[in-house]
Design a protein around this motif. Sequence first.
Motif, PDB file in Angstrom:
ATOM      1  N   ASP A   1     -41.673 -30.937   6.559  1.00  0.00           N
ATOM      2  CA  ASP A   1     -41.713 -29.368   8.225  1.00  0.00           C
ATOM      3  C   ASP A   1     -41.762 -28.345   8.136  1.00  0.00           C
ATOM      4  OD1 ASP A   1     -41.954 -32.128   9.282  1.00  0.00           O
ATOM      5  OD2 ASP A   1     -39.932 -32.193  10.246  1.00  0.00           O
ATOM      6  N   VAL A   2     -42.242 -27.726   9.108  1.00  0.00           N
ATOM      7  CA  VAL A   2     -42.507 -25.603   8.578  1.00  0.00           C
ATOM      8  C   VAL A   2     -41.696 -25.742  10.168  1.00  0.00           C
ATOM      9  CG1 VAL A   2     -43.836 -23.587   8.592  1.00  0.00           C
ATOM     10  CG2 VAL A   2     -44.113 -26.172   6.917  1.00  0.00           C
ATOM     11  N   VAL A   3     -41.119 -24.364  10.274  1.00  0.00           N
ATOM     12  CA  VAL A   3     -40.514 -24.060  11.279  1.00  0.00           C
ATOM     13  C   VAL A   3     -41.747 -22.746  11.532  1.00  0.00           C
ATOM     14  CG1 VAL A   3     -38.853 -23.417  13.215  1.00  0.00           C
ATOM     15  CG2 VAL A   3     -38.873 -25.000  11.637  1.00  0.00           C
ATOM     16  N   TYR A   4     -42.806 -21.881  12.509  1.00  0.00           N
ATOM     17  CA  TYR A   4     -42.718 -20.875  12.304  1.00  0.00           C
ATOM     18  C   TYR A   4     -42.753 -19.872  13.374  1.00  0.00           C
ATOM     19  CZ  TYR A   4     -45.480 -22.658  16.123  1.00  0.00           C
ATOM     20  OH  TYR A   4     -46.388 -23.256  17.556  1.00  0.00           O
TER      21      TYR A   4
ATOM     22  N   VAL B   1     -39.116 -24.185  22.366  1.00  0.00           N
ATOM     23  CA  VAL B   1     -39.864 -25.642  22.118  1.00  0.00           C
ATOM     24  C   VAL B   1     -41.537 -26.138  21.899  1.00  0.00           C
ATOM     25  CG1 VAL B   1     -40.243 -27.799  23.715  1.00  0.00           C
ATOM     26  CG2 VAL B   1     -38.065 -26.469  23.322  1.00  0.00           C
ATOM     27  N   ASN B   2     -41.487 -26.249  21.272  1.00  0.00           N
ATOM     28  CA  ASN B   2     -43.012 -26.731  20.963  1.00  0.00           C
ATOM     29  C   ASN B   2     -43.941 -27.865  21.262  1.00  0.00           C
ATOM     30  OD1 ASN B   2     -45.681 -27.217  19.577  1.00  0.00           O
ATOM     31  ND2 ASN B   2     -45.151 -26.093  18.374  1.00  0.00           N
ATOM     32  N   PRO B   3     -44.352 -27.290  22.484  1.00  0.00           N
ATOM     33  CA  PRO B   3     -44.615 -28.405  23.283  1.00  0.00           C
ATOM     34  C   PRO B   3     -45.668 -29.703  22.248  1.00  0.00           C
ATOM     35  CG  PRO B   3     -46.277 -26.773  23.836  1.00  0.00           C
ATOM     36  CD  PRO B   3     -44.820 -26.637  23.210  1.00  0.00           C
TER      37      PRO B   3
ATOM     38  N   LEU C   1     -46.267 -16.087  11.191  1.00  0.00           N
ATOM     39  CA  LEU C   1     -45.654 -15.967  10.042  1.00  0.00           C
ATOM     40  C   LEU C   1     -44.604 -17.197  10.023  1.00  0.00           C
ATOM     41  CD1 LEU C   1     -45.028 -12.470   8.758  1.00  0.00           C
ATOM     42  CD2 LEU C   1     -47.174 -14.621   8.058  1.00  0.00           C
ATOM     43  N   ARG C   2     -44.940 -18.244   8.898  1.00  0.00           N
ATOM     44  CA  ARG C   2     -44.294 -19.792   8.914  1.00  0.00           C
ATOM     45  C   ARG C   2     -43.353 -19.891   8.113  1.00  0.00           C
ATOM     46  NH1 ARG C   2     -49.336 -23.022  11.279  1.00  0.00           N
ATOM     47  NH2 ARG C   2     -49.734 -21.686  12.117  1.00  0.00           N
ATOM     48  N   TRP C   3     -41.729 -19.971   8.572  1.00  0.00           N
ATOM     49  CA  TRP C   3     -41.025 -20.999   7.341  1.00  0.00           C
ATOM     50  C   TRP C   3     -40.285 -21.908   8.314  1.00  0.00           C
ATOM     51  CZ3 TRP C   3     -36.128 -19.977   9.729  1.00  0.00           C
ATOM     52  CH2 TRP C   3     -36.142 -19.290  11.159  1.00  0.00           C
TER      53      TRP C   3
ATOM     54  N   LEU D   1     -42.961 -25.082  15.743  1.00  0.00           N
ATOM     55  CA  LEU D   1     -42.097 -26.524  14.733  1.00  0.00           C
ATOM     56  C   LEU D   1     -43.682 -26.791  14.491  1.00  0.00           C
ATOM     57  CD1 LEU D   1     -40.313 -28.434  12.783  1.00  0.00           C
ATOM     58  CD2 LEU D   1     -40.179 -29.908  15.005  1.00  0.00           C
ATOM     59  N   GLU D   2     -44.481 -27.091  13.705  1.00  0.00           N
ATOM     60  CA  GLU D   2     -45.147 -28.120  12.440  1.00  0.00           C
ATOM     61  C   GLU D   2     -44.924 -29.254  11.317  1.00  0.00           C
ATOM     62  OE1 GLU D   2     -47.806 -25.919   9.188  1.00  0.00           O
ATOM     63  OE2 GLU D   2     -48.735 -25.926  11.383  1.00  0.00           O
ATOM     64  N   ARG D   3     -44.934 -29.828  12.212  1.00  0.00           N
ATOM     65  CA  ARG D   3     -44.448 -31.269  10.919  1.00  0.00           C
ATOM     66  C   ARG D   3     -45.643 -31.086   9.559  1.00  0.00           C
ATOM     67  NH1 ARG D   3     -40.042 -33.418  13.467  1.00  0.00           N
ATOM     68  NH2 ARG D   3     -40.124 -33.840  14.968  1.00  0.00           N
TER      69      ARG D   3
END
Length: 365
Positions: free
Chosen positions: A91-94, A77-79, A13-15, A106-108
């Motif tokens: 941006d979205v942090v999941y 850390v998201n590679p 789930l993303r936030w 992190l999802e841009r």
Amino acid sequence: MDVKAKRWQDGPLRWAWGTGIALLLTATLAQAQGLSWEQGLRSDAPDRYTVVRGDTLWHISGRFLRHPWQWPEVWQVNPQIRNPHLIYPGDVVYLYDCNGRPCLGLERGQGQVRLSPEVRRIPVREAIEPIPLDTVRHFLRDHRVIDDPESLDELAYVVAGNDRRIISGAGDRIYARGELENGQRYGIYRVGERYSDAATGETLGLELISIGRARAGRSEDGIALMEVLSASQEVRNEDIVLPLEERELISEFEPRAPESDVDGTILAVPGGVRFIGRLQVVALDRGRQDGLETGHVLQVEQQGERVVDPRTGESLRLPGTDAGLVMVFRPYERMSYGLVMQATRSLEVGDRLHNPRRGVGVAQR
């Protein structure tokens, strides 16, 4: 694991939150020191939040974490992200399960970054701030504190304005006494509050308030003619003249608890205010010599009230109450400036400061 935690674990789930903090935390750190699902997350946290302009790290993380300052403990850390230091609107942090602990990726935002074949460069100025920097900008760039007030006698100072003026402003000429180098720029400061230890009376620091800037010209018999280049207030006789500090604005903070035990108090509020609320700057009676660094978070505890025992008539002091959080943003040797990040009630000068407790949350206000 409760139902909400299980729902988070089953599918990402993303936030999101925003941060300008330059800190890379590895999976090892997240797993070794990370919070459990029950410890770290608010029961009413939304499933998804998209960063918007004006957000700050602390405000957004407080929507999801019981203790907003502990966000690094669940960061992973998201590679796929070339620059995880900066987060932008959109941006979205999941959130996802990381060996039984919550981790963050992190999802841009769409239209901001393409992971392939190339990354669109976004100006740093568009990244959201970790805290409201406008509130502390003056203290980070211009404010100064000197440890030894006696050294004032050795500093250059304004002795007169041009044409016998008592006050001067930008464009005016002033005269200063001291060792000043022709052609060099200097800061003009006014003596502010003297911060002293409440118990011992020892001076912890003397505040110097930035008034403006001036350029030194020719001098004769130790008195230099200066041109006032800029002024936020009127320049007066006895204002201090000091070499400028080439100080960059600190825009990256790593919120964390101090490594050593801290036991201090709120000394004062610049400007003389006694009652203190959220996002106000406060002076603290602990500094670098006590182990404080930029980003350290301290719990504010208010002293308990005195009551009379209804059975014995004895005077009793009730236990103290945790009432807020302060983050250090400008430490000096024996004192510091901090920003009140959370407050459940009005804080006061004299309130105690100590290391934050993990087991008890502080509601945001």
